[in-house]
Motif scaffolding. Structure first.
Motif: not given
Length: 174
Positions: A1-4, A120-132, A141-147
């Motif tokens: 697992m790697k975090r980007l 991002l993969g095709a499926e997202a549920k719950g909290r991830e769906r809201a984040l997406r 600007t200055a937004a950070l996406a953690v994947i």
């Protein structure tokens, strides 16, 4: 697992005599970048390696985020990230050292927004769906996406391998 960690540069001012590449951060950008750095540290989002566009606004964003992290990642600057499309960003990210479990890119839209969406993969549920949904509405600007990417090595980074675990914006930190 790697975090980007994908960090879009903080708010920049208008073009100057040096053109777009030389645009400096606006006062709002200078305020927001350290806030994002503090939020990263608090959440444990600390990169082992950083690749930053060589534009003035991205360098200045890094200079303001870095002290807040209380870490010393390996940092490189690249003109290839300057206004790069997502496929170029993907190629750059594949070059992170194998020893880096968490790596950060600092760059520009629309490439960063497109790159995040591609990972991002095709499926997202719950909290991830809201984040997406939040990220799709606007990657400010200055937004950070953690994947989090289900890969063993950066060279294996590919579309659809990731899961959005956080999306931090300055507005969420005020």
């Amino acid at each position: 697992m790697k975090r980007l960690l994908l960090l879009r540069h903080a708010k920049a001012g208008p073009q100057n005599i040096e053109g777009d590449h030389g645009r400096a951060l606006a006062p709002r950008g200078r305020r927001n970048a350290p806030l994002v750095g503090k939020a990263m540290r608090k959440a444990g989002f600390i990169p082992d390696a950083v690749l930053c566009s060589d534009a003035a606004r991205t360098r200045q964003t890094w200079e303001l985020v870095a002290p807040e992290l209380k870490a010393e990642p390996d940092v490189r600057f690249s003109d290839a990230l300057y206004l790069a499309p997502w496929k170029v960003i993907l190629g750059q990210a594949r070059g992170f050292p194998a020893s880096a479990d968490a790596a950060m890119l600092i760059g520009h839209n629309p490439g960063f927004e497109d790159f995040a969406a591609a990972l991002l993969g095709a499926e997202a549920k719950g909290r991830e769906r809201a984040l997406r949904a939040e990220m799709a509405a606007k990657f400010p600007t200055a937004a950070l996406a953690v994947i989090d990417c289900d890969i063993a090595a950066w060279k294996d980074l590919a579309p659809g391998c990731g899961r959005l675990v956080a999306f931090i914006t300055p507005r969420n930190l005020d």
